[in-house]
Design an enzyme around this catalytic site. Structure first.
Site, PDB file in Angstrom:
ATOM      1  N   LYS A  50       0.981 -23.089 -35.678  1.00  0.00           N
ATOM      2  CA  LYS A  50       1.283 -22.483 -34.371  1.00  0.00           C
ATOM      3  C   LYS A  50       0.164 -21.632 -33.749  1.00  0.00           C
ATOM      4  CE  LYS A  50       6.327 -22.731 -34.735  1.00  0.00           C
ATOM      5  NZ  LYS A  50       6.698 -23.538 -33.581  1.00  0.00           N
ATOM      6  N   PHE A  62      13.615 -24.000 -41.799  1.00  0.00           N
ATOM      7  CA  PHE A  62      13.004 -25.088 -41.025  1.00  0.00           C
ATOM      8  C   PHE A  62      11.570 -25.243 -41.499  1.00  0.00           C
ATOM      9  CE2 PHE A  62      10.723 -27.166 -37.628  1.00  0.00           C
ATOM     10  CZ  PHE A  62      11.594 -28.196 -37.308  1.00  0.00           C
ATOM     11  N   ASP A  96       6.164 -20.401 -46.139  1.00  0.00           N
ATOM     12  CA  ASP A  96       5.910 -21.088 -44.876  1.00  0.00           C
ATOM     13  C   ASP A  96       5.783 -20.018 -43.801  1.00  0.00           C
ATOM     14  OD1 ASP A  96       6.120 -22.297 -42.414  1.00  0.00           O
ATOM     15  OD2 ASP A  96       7.654 -23.739 -43.029  1.00  0.00           O
TER      16      ASP A  96
HETATM   17  C1  LIG Z   1       8.609 -22.157 -40.158  1.00  0.00           C
HETATM   18  C2  LIG Z   1       8.181 -23.473 -39.580  1.00  0.00           C
HETATM   19  N1  LIG Z   1       7.652 -24.403 -40.386  1.00  0.00           N
HETATM   20  C3  LIG Z   1       7.248 -25.591 -39.926  1.00  0.00           C
HETATM   21  C4  LIG Z   1       7.366 -25.912 -38.592  1.00  0.00           C
HETATM   22  C5  LIG Z   1       6.918 -27.250 -38.097  1.00  0.00           C
HETATM   23  O1  LIG Z   1       5.759 -27.102 -37.342  1.00  0.00           O
HETATM   24  P1  LIG Z   1       5.272 -28.299 -36.386  1.00  0.00           P
HETATM   25  O2  LIG Z   1       6.290 -28.423 -35.310  1.00  0.00           O
HETATM   26  O3  LIG Z   1       3.934 -27.836 -35.885  1.00  0.00           O
HETATM   27  O4  LIG Z   1       5.180 -29.514 -37.220  1.00  0.00           O
HETATM   28  C6  LIG Z   1       7.919 -24.971 -37.707  1.00  0.00           C
HETATM   29  C7  LIG Z   1       8.094 -25.290 -36.292  1.00  0.00           C
HETATM   30  O5  LIG Z   1       8.837 -24.678 -35.570  1.00  0.00           O
HETATM   31  C8  LIG Z   1       8.338 -23.724 -38.220  1.00  0.00           C
HETATM   32  O6  LIG Z   1       8.870 -22.785 -37.430  1.00  0.00           O
END
Ligand SMILES: Cc1ncc(COP(=O)(O)O)c(C=O)c1O
Length: 408
Positions: free
Chosen positions: A259, A145, A230
């Site tokens: 986050k 994700f 990520d």
């Molecule tokens: C690993 C990862 N990358 C990217 C995101 C996307 O972040 P945002 O919701 O702040 O755009 C998330 C959100 O859960 C995530 O867990």
């Protein structure tokens, strides 16, 4: 009587009348609770009922709800300077960038965004700019994700989320998470970068093995491809080190985070080694709010608290305790994850969504990360007593679940 989806949504949110005029788009399911206040690991709803928050706003509230030091920093900055645009410099952002670079081992530069998806969008654009024409493909993993913008959605390895939004931007490929041979087969001269989560969060809390990540690093070095991690969910102490990769014996070229950085204030960041960041020139990428003083002041306070109180270390010890104790609960088949990012896989026949709803009704906020697994991501400041209280609630809920029918 009204029956539209918007009306149902509004009704669930407690809208008093005119239910067909819900102000929010129906992108989220109806909320089960409307929270009005938080403190540390606790939340309160409109009726004054208290809950233990073992989700922390989806791994966001690392230093606890309504942290007084973060609140003071935000209030002070709000009275001083909220925004000036990135045409000018402002001190909190520069300080946070320096701290992040130090925590990542130095030698890099930071771009500030406003969310995890935007931090990843920066990484994707950087990979394309660095790769040059004809070398633009980013390889990511199935079940990953990376966000909901069109590009990060395509990087996200969940085809069911792609279907309604075709055509998605070109230049993304997916491989099975953990399979180095498949990755090797997929790398051709059009590939600029590999993008992975050290622990797949939304995909079910699936940790990568040290061997896999080290093999990916070696492959990227061999082929001159960027290795991008990520750490939007895993970063900033959550897994027991500042960044999860620091426990996994790899040094990435690019790291994204969001986050926990602002403890709820919207701020994300993309860090890259200087020689890679140098692919960008002024005008290549920008965002009006990125790193603005108010969000950066929250991030500065968050990082100071985490360093002073060694919250990565706390996440490691509290996470080890939670991991052990969860494994002893009824109907738990397996516990996986790192630090305070854990999932309990339930025995066949136990529905994680029902357990989540019943835990909520009993004052414990957790998340069914899949139909069969519960995710735990409490604030890193969670106390041993709070963990015991949460385990007691969850143990009772799990013990009350009906046993699956056993075939005669
Ligand atoms: C690993 C990862 N990358 C990217 C995101 C996307 O972040 P945002 O919701 O702040 O755009 C998330 C959100 O859960 C995530 O867990």
């Amino acid at each position: 009587m009204t029956t539209s989806p918007a009306a149902t949504h509004a009704a669930a949110m407690g809208a008093p009348d005119d239910l067909d005029h819900c102000p929010l788009m129906p992108t989220y399911g109806p909320p089960q609770v409307m929270f009005v206040r938080g403190e540390g690991t606790r939340l309160w709803d409109r009726e004054g009922k208290s809950y233990l928050d073992f989700l922390a706003g989806l791994a966001v509230v690392g230093v606890g709800h309504a942290n007084p030091e973060v609140a003071d920093a935000i209030a002070e900055q709000a009275r001083t300077l909220v925004h000036v645009s990135n045409l000018f410099g402002s001190e909190p952002g520069w300080e946070v960038a320096r701290t992040l670079d130090r925590l990542l081992g130095g030698g890099g530069q930071v771009f500030f965004a406003n969310s995890g998806a935007e931090a990843n969008e920066c990484a994707l654009k950087l990979a394309r700019k660095w790769g040059g024409h004809g070398r633009h493909v980013v390889v990511s993993a199935w079940s990953s994700f990376h966000g909901r913008t069109l590009a990060t959605l395509h990087a996200t390895g969940q085809p069911q989320k792609h279907e309604a939004f075709q055509p998605l931007p070109e230049g993304f490929r997916h491989v099975p998470f953990g399979d180095i041979d498949e990755l090797e087969r997929c790398l051709d001269p059009t590939v600029a970068a590999v993008l992975l989560e050290p622990v797949q969060g939304e995909g079910g809390v699936n940790p990568a093995s040290t061997e896999y990540l080290q093999a990916v690093r070696a492959l990227c070095d061999e082929r001159n491809i960027l290795f991008m991690l990520d750490e939007v969910q895993t970063g900033l102490g959550r897994t027991g080190s500042w960044f999860a990769h620091q426990q996994l014996g790899v040094v990435p070229d690019v790291v994204t985070m969001a986050k926990a950085l602002g403890n709820g204030m919207p701020i994300g960041a993309c860090w890259a080694r200087r020689e890679i960041a140098a692919a960008f020139v002024p005008g290549d990428h920008a965002t009006t709010y990125g790193g603005q003083p108010l969000a950066a002041s929250a991030a500065k306070a968050v990082l100071a608290i985490m360093e002073r109180d060694d919250l990565p270390g706390r996440a490691a010890s509290a996470g080890a305790y939670l991991h052990r104790e969860l494994a002893d609960l009824p109907r738990v088949a397996e516990v996986r994850g790192m630090g305070l990012l854990l999932a309990a896989e339930l025995e066949e026949g136990t529905d994680a969504r029902i357990v989540q709803a019943e835990a909520l009704a009993n004052g414990l906020v957790i998340n069914a990360v899949s139909p069969t697994a519960l995710r735990f991501a409490p604030p890193l400041t969670v106390s041993g007593e709070e963990i015991d209280e949460a385990l007691a609630i969850l143990g009772r809920v799990l013990a009350s679940q009906p046993l699956p029918d056993v075939a005669p």
